[in-house]
Motif scaffolding. Structure first.
Motif, PDB file in Angstrom:
ATOM      1  N   VAL A   5      -2.117  -3.890  42.411  1.00  0.00           N
ATOM      2  CA  VAL A   5      -0.551  -3.225  42.173  1.00  0.00           C
ATOM      3  C   VAL A   5      -0.869  -3.679  40.642  1.00  0.00           C
ATOM      4  N   GLU A   6      -0.712  -2.683  39.777  1.00  0.00           N
ATOM      5  CA  GLU A   6      -0.736  -3.178  38.254  1.00  0.00           C
ATOM      6  C   GLU A   6       0.787  -2.908  37.810  1.00  0.00           C
ATOM      7  N   SER A   7       0.916  -3.485  36.645  1.00  0.00           N
ATOM      8  CA  SER A   7       2.221  -3.232  36.169  1.00  0.00           C
ATOM      9  C   SER A   7       2.132  -3.591  34.673  1.00  0.00           C
ATOM     10  N   GLY A   8       2.951  -3.444  33.876  1.00  0.00           N
ATOM     11  CA  GLY A   8       3.253  -3.543  32.519  1.00  0.00           C
ATOM     12  C   GLY A   8       2.801  -2.462  31.658  1.00  0.00           C
ATOM     13  N   GLY A   9       2.659  -1.544  32.006  1.00  0.00           N
ATOM     14  CA  GLY A   9       2.520  -0.093  31.305  1.00  0.00           C
ATOM     15  C   GLY A   9       3.903   0.495  30.416  1.00  0.00           C
ATOM     16  N   GLY A  10       3.649   1.209  29.519  1.00  0.00           N
ATOM     17  CA  GLY A  10       4.783   1.772  28.822  1.00  0.00           C
ATOM     18  C   GLY A  10       4.461   2.478  27.693  1.00  0.00           C
ATOM     19  N   LEU A  11       5.446   2.678  26.899  1.00  0.00           N
ATOM     20  CA  LEU A  11       5.362   3.353  25.481  1.00  0.00           C
ATOM     21  C   LEU A  11       5.491   2.435  24.427  1.00  0.00           C
ATOM     22  N   VAL A  12       4.510   2.418  23.619  1.00  0.00           N
ATOM     23  CA  VAL A  12       4.542   1.479  22.575  1.00  0.00           C
ATOM     24  C   VAL A  12       4.061   2.395  21.355  1.00  0.00           C
ATOM     25  N   GLN A  13       4.068   1.428  20.025  1.00  0.00           N
ATOM     26  CA  GLN A  13       3.801   2.172  18.845  1.00  0.00           C
ATOM     27  C   GLN A  13       2.455   1.693  18.633  1.00  0.00           C
ATOM     28  N   ALA A  14       1.781   2.358  17.729  1.00  0.00           N
ATOM     29  CA  ALA A  14       0.390   1.922  17.144  1.00  0.00           C
ATOM     30  C   ALA A  14       0.729   0.702  16.404  1.00  0.00           C
ATOM     31  N   GLY A  15      -0.599  -0.297  16.677  1.00  0.00           N
ATOM     32  CA  GLY A  15      -0.279  -1.532  16.239  1.00  0.00           C
ATOM     33  C   GLY A  15       0.350  -2.714  17.151  1.00  0.00           C
ATOM     34  N   ASP A  16       1.124  -2.144  18.300  1.00  0.00           N
ATOM     35  CA  ASP A  16       1.713  -2.947  19.061  1.00  0.00           C
ATOM     36  C   ASP A  16       0.868  -3.829  19.709  1.00  0.00           C
ATOM     37  N   ILE A  17       1.352  -4.717  20.892  1.00  0.00           N
ATOM     38  CA  ILE A  17       0.607  -5.710  21.586  1.00  0.00           C
ATOM     39  C   ILE A  17       1.214  -5.154  22.898  1.00  0.00           C
ATOM     40  N   LEU A  18       0.491  -4.961  24.025  1.00  0.00           N
ATOM     41  CA  LEU A  18       0.978  -4.764  25.393  1.00  0.00           C
ATOM     42  C   LEU A  18      -0.070  -5.529  26.512  1.00  0.00           C
ATOM     43  N   THR A  19       0.427  -6.107  27.546  1.00  0.00           N
ATOM     44  CA  THR A  19      -0.265  -7.016  28.472  1.00  0.00           C
ATOM     45  C   THR A  19       0.036  -6.334  29.776  1.00  0.00           C
ATOM     46  N   LEU A  20      -1.177  -5.774  30.483  1.00  0.00           N
ATOM     47  CA  LEU A  20      -1.292  -5.434  31.789  1.00  0.00           C
ATOM     48  C   LEU A  20      -1.470  -6.515  32.855  1.00  0.00           C
ATOM     49  N   SER A  21      -0.884  -6.300  34.080  1.00  0.00           N
ATOM     50  CA  SER A  21      -1.109  -7.238  34.955  1.00  0.00           C
ATOM     51  C   SER A  21      -1.473  -6.712  36.121  1.00  0.00           C
ATOM     52  N   CYS A  22      -2.304  -7.289  37.123  1.00  0.00           N
ATOM     53  CA  CYS A  22      -2.856  -6.626  38.107  1.00  0.00           C
ATOM     54  C   CYS A  22      -2.720  -7.653  39.345  1.00  0.00           C
ATOM     55  N   VAL A  23      -1.811  -7.386  40.354  1.00  0.00           N
ATOM     56  CA  VAL A  23      -1.889  -8.601  41.193  1.00  0.00           C
ATOM     57  C   VAL A  23      -2.642  -8.157  42.578  1.00  0.00           C
ATOM     58  N   THR A  24      -3.397  -9.010  43.185  1.00  0.00           N
ATOM     59  CA  THR A  24      -4.408  -8.543  44.299  1.00  0.00           C
ATOM     60  C   THR A  24      -4.167  -9.441  45.344  1.00  0.00           C
ATOM     61  N   SER A  25      -4.738  -9.117  46.304  1.00  0.00           N
ATOM     62  CA  SER A  25      -4.653  -9.713  47.569  1.00  0.00           C
ATOM     63  C   SER A  25      -6.283 -10.563  47.609  1.00  0.00           C
ATOM     64  N   GLY A  26      -6.295 -11.860  47.471  1.00  0.00           N
ATOM     65  CA  GLY A  26      -7.597 -12.492  47.676  1.00  0.00           C
ATOM     66  C   GLY A  26      -8.600 -12.093  46.494  1.00  0.00           C
ATOM     67  N   SER A  27      -7.967 -12.067  45.234  1.00  0.00           N
ATOM     68  CA  SER A  27      -8.802 -11.692  44.162  1.00  0.00           C
ATOM     69  C   SER A  27      -9.902 -12.613  43.620  1.00  0.00           C
ATOM     70  N   SER A  28      -9.573 -13.991  44.222  1.00  0.00           N
ATOM     71  CA  SER A  28     -10.817 -15.042  43.704  1.00  0.00           C
ATOM     72  C   SER A  28     -12.149 -14.850  44.173  1.00  0.00           C
ATOM     73  N   ARG A  29     -12.217 -13.857  45.363  1.00  0.00           N
ATOM     74  CA  ARG A  29     -13.303 -13.337  45.979  1.00  0.00           C
ATOM     75  C   ARG A  29     -14.224 -12.254  45.144  1.00  0.00           C
ATOM     76  N   TYR A  30     -13.528 -11.617  44.229  1.00  0.00           N
ATOM     77  CA  TYR A  30     -13.874 -10.271  43.613  1.00  0.00           C
ATOM     78  C   TYR A  30     -14.061 -10.737  42.108  1.00  0.00           C
ATOM     79  N   ARG A  31     -14.984 -10.051  41.571  1.00  0.00           N
ATOM     80  CA  ARG A  31     -15.039  -9.562  40.309  1.00  0.00           C
ATOM     81  C   ARG A  31     -14.073  -8.526  39.936  1.00  0.00           C
ATOM     82  N   MET A  32     -13.243  -8.683  38.794  1.00  0.00           N
ATOM     83  CA  MET A  32     -12.249  -7.756  38.564  1.00  0.00           C
ATOM     84  C   MET A  32     -12.405  -6.880  37.207  1.00  0.00           C
TER      85      MET A  32
END
Length: 120
Positions: A5-32
């Motif tokens: 499940v991703e989150s953090g997207g949106g509308l920003v201006q050029a030069g801005d900083i944005l951080t996306l997050s992805c919550v997973t079930s059991g992510s430690s077993r996988y490459r992401m």
């Protein structure tokens, strides 16, 4: 079945900083990884991170601007995007890969995507 499940997207201006997050079930077993798809274009690789964060890989177009990281205690992978450009506009997808999948582009599970729009 792995859920992403991703989150953090949106509308920003050029030069801005944005951080996306992805919550997973059991992510430690996988490459992401993160991929993105701009309107009318194919889905492209952005960045990938190995288990235990011991290796990362970036597309040339984002190298030096984007950083992928993971917090396995929180089952979360991040994509910090600095110095955003209008050409970074796309739907960003989180992806998970089994250790047996090819590095860095192999994918076994996809998230639903989050829109990032960068205005000039």
């Amino acid at each position: 079945q792995v859920q992403l499940v991703e989150s953090g997207g949106g509308l920003v201006q050029a030069g801005d900083i944005l951080t996306l997050s992805c919550v997973t079930s059991g992510s430690s077993r996988y490459r992401m990884a993160w991929f993105r798809q701009a309107p009318g274009k194919e889905r492209d690789f952005v960045a990938a991170i190995m288990r235990s964060s011991d290796a990362t890989y970036y597309a040339d177009s984002v190298k030096g601007r984007f950083t992928i990281s993971r917090d396995d205690a929180k089952n979360t992978v991040y994509l910090q995007m600095n110095s955003l450009k209008p050409e970074d506009t796309a739907v960003y997808y989180c992806a998970a890969a089994r250790p047996s999948s090819s590095w860095p582009y192999g994918v076994d599970y996809w998230g639903q995507g989050t829109q990032v729009t960068v205005s000039s």
